[in-house]
Design an enzyme around this catalytic site. Structure first.
Site, PDB file in Angstrom:
ATOM      1  N   ASP A  68       1.006  -1.308  -0.018  1.00  0.00           N
ATOM      2  CA  ASP A  68      -0.001  -0.150  -0.040  1.00  0.00           C
ATOM      3  C   ASP A  68       0.863   1.126   0.112  1.00  0.00           C
ATOM      4  OD1 ASP A  68      -1.993   2.230   0.354  1.00  0.00           O
ATOM      5  OD2 ASP A  68      -2.901   0.992   1.955  1.00  0.00           O
ATOM      6  N   SER A 147       2.632  10.721 -17.725  1.00  0.00           N
ATOM      7  CA  SER A 147       1.392  11.009 -18.691  1.00  0.00           C
ATOM      8  C   SER A 147       2.022  12.054 -19.314  1.00  0.00           C
ATOM      9  CB  SER A 147       0.180  11.449 -17.755  1.00  0.00           C
ATOM     10  OG  SER A 147      -0.831  11.638 -18.743  1.00  0.00           O
ATOM     11  N   TYR A 160      -5.810  15.167 -10.883  1.00  0.00           N
ATOM     12  CA  TYR A 160      -5.085  14.155 -11.801  1.00  0.00           C
ATOM     13  C   TYR A 160      -3.837  14.715 -12.475  1.00  0.00           C
ATOM     14  CZ  TYR A 160      -4.004  10.078 -14.384  1.00  0.00           C
ATOM     15  OH  TYR A 160      -3.087   9.105 -15.056  1.00  0.00           O
ATOM     16  N   LYS A 164      -0.025  14.084 -11.557  1.00  0.00           N
ATOM     17  CA  LYS A 164       1.050  13.742 -12.503  1.00  0.00           C
ATOM     18  C   LYS A 164       2.076  14.669 -12.941  1.00  0.00           C
ATOM     19  CE  LYS A 164      -0.231   9.548 -13.586  1.00  0.00           C
ATOM     20  NZ  LYS A 164       0.706   8.493 -13.366  1.00  0.00           N
TER      21      LYS A 164
END
Length: 299
Positions: A68, A147, A160, A164
């Protein structure tokens, strides 16, 4: 780090999508893969089974490790488990991520913090757990699944994009420091991938519904979001397996010759020109600063 398949690889978020395909691909190629999944014998036992069956059916093996990335102790224990068993961690693949979709203002601050926690701090926690071993050995590879949106942003997914972008910054800034211990870094920047991933079905949406309603004038744009993304695929869909194949290609490169950034993209996102500008300006600035040596792996 030897250019062979006898490398120990730890990958996060291996229970679905890009992580699952990458873990299976590398295991079938003969790498010693440790696939990180949260609670792999409990609530995610079905993911462990789906991950292992295709590999074991072909006479190969893979280890599932309880990991985790939101917990420092879990990262440290996973690293210790691998070191105790194999004596080394040669490659870490930061793949775990969480998508957010909605209007930026409607996301509560704690949701932005949650994105940072999963999309960047998780990688930092795991780095802190594995880098002491890599620095001691004077070799290793940290591979980040970033990304293309860090070069060309996307609408309606601010948390997001922020996460990123922070991951990209963490990866690059860390790279120039660990390079002097013989540890390589690669930031893989996938383009748009819509299918065979749980990214969209598990996406998180804004918690402030009042603010969401205040953005009614953008509803048509918001509703068109998926169609708009699919417009980027003028030459066919993006096979998720291509990400796994690209990672395998990177691992197969000789140590010291892996790129800091590279892409895998079947869409019209096109992050490559931005990468070229970044690299040229960074090289120029580091030369002026007297830090050109940080751009090279110390052997």
């Amino acid at each position: 780090m030897e250019n062979d398949k006898n490398l120990t690889v730890l990958i996060t978020g291996a229970g679905s999508g890009m992580g699952l395909h990458t873990a299976q691909t590398l295991a079938l190629l003969g790498y010693k893969v440790f696939a990180g999944i949260r609670d792999p014998q409990g609530r995610n036992a079905h993911k462990s089974k789906r991950l292992l069956e295709p590999v074991e059916s072909q006479g190969k093996s893979m280890e599932i490790v309880d990991l985790d990335i939101l917990l420092e102790d879990s990262c440290e224990q996973a690293a210790k488990t691998i070191i105790d068993k194999e004596g080394a961690i040669d490659v870490v693949i930061h793949n775990a991520a969480h998508l957010f979709i909605g209007y930026a203002e409607a996301f509560k601050p704690e949701q932005i913090a949650s994105s940072f926690n999963t999309n960047v701090l998780g990688a930092h926690r795991l780095n802190r757990a594995v880098l002491p071993y890599m620095r001691k050995e004077g070799k290793g590879l940290i591979l980040y699944v970033g990304s293309g949106i860090t070069n060309v942003t996307a609408p309606f997914m601010a948390p997001y994009v922020l996460g990123k972008a922070a991951l990209d910054a963490l990866a690059e800034n860390t790279a120039y420091e660990i390079s002097q211990f013989g540890v390589e870094s690669t930031i893989l920047m996938p383009g748009v991938y819509m299918d065979d991933t749980s990214h969209f079905e598990t996406a998180e949406f804004p918690a402030d519904e009042t603010v969401m309603k205040a953005y009614d004038r953008l509803q048509k744009d918001y509703d068109h979001y998926e169609d708009g993304l699919r417009n980027l695929f003028r030459f066919g869909d993006a096979p998720i397996q291509s990400v796994a194949d690209k990672i395998a290609e990177i691992l197969a490169l000789p140590a010291g010759e892996r790129p800091l950034r590279t892409t895998v993209d079947y869409s019209d996102w096109v992050a490559e020109p931005g990468n070229g500008v970044r690299e040229a300006l960074t090289e120029r600035a580091f030369k002026i600063l007297g830090y050109s040596h940080l751009l090279k792996i110390k052997k």
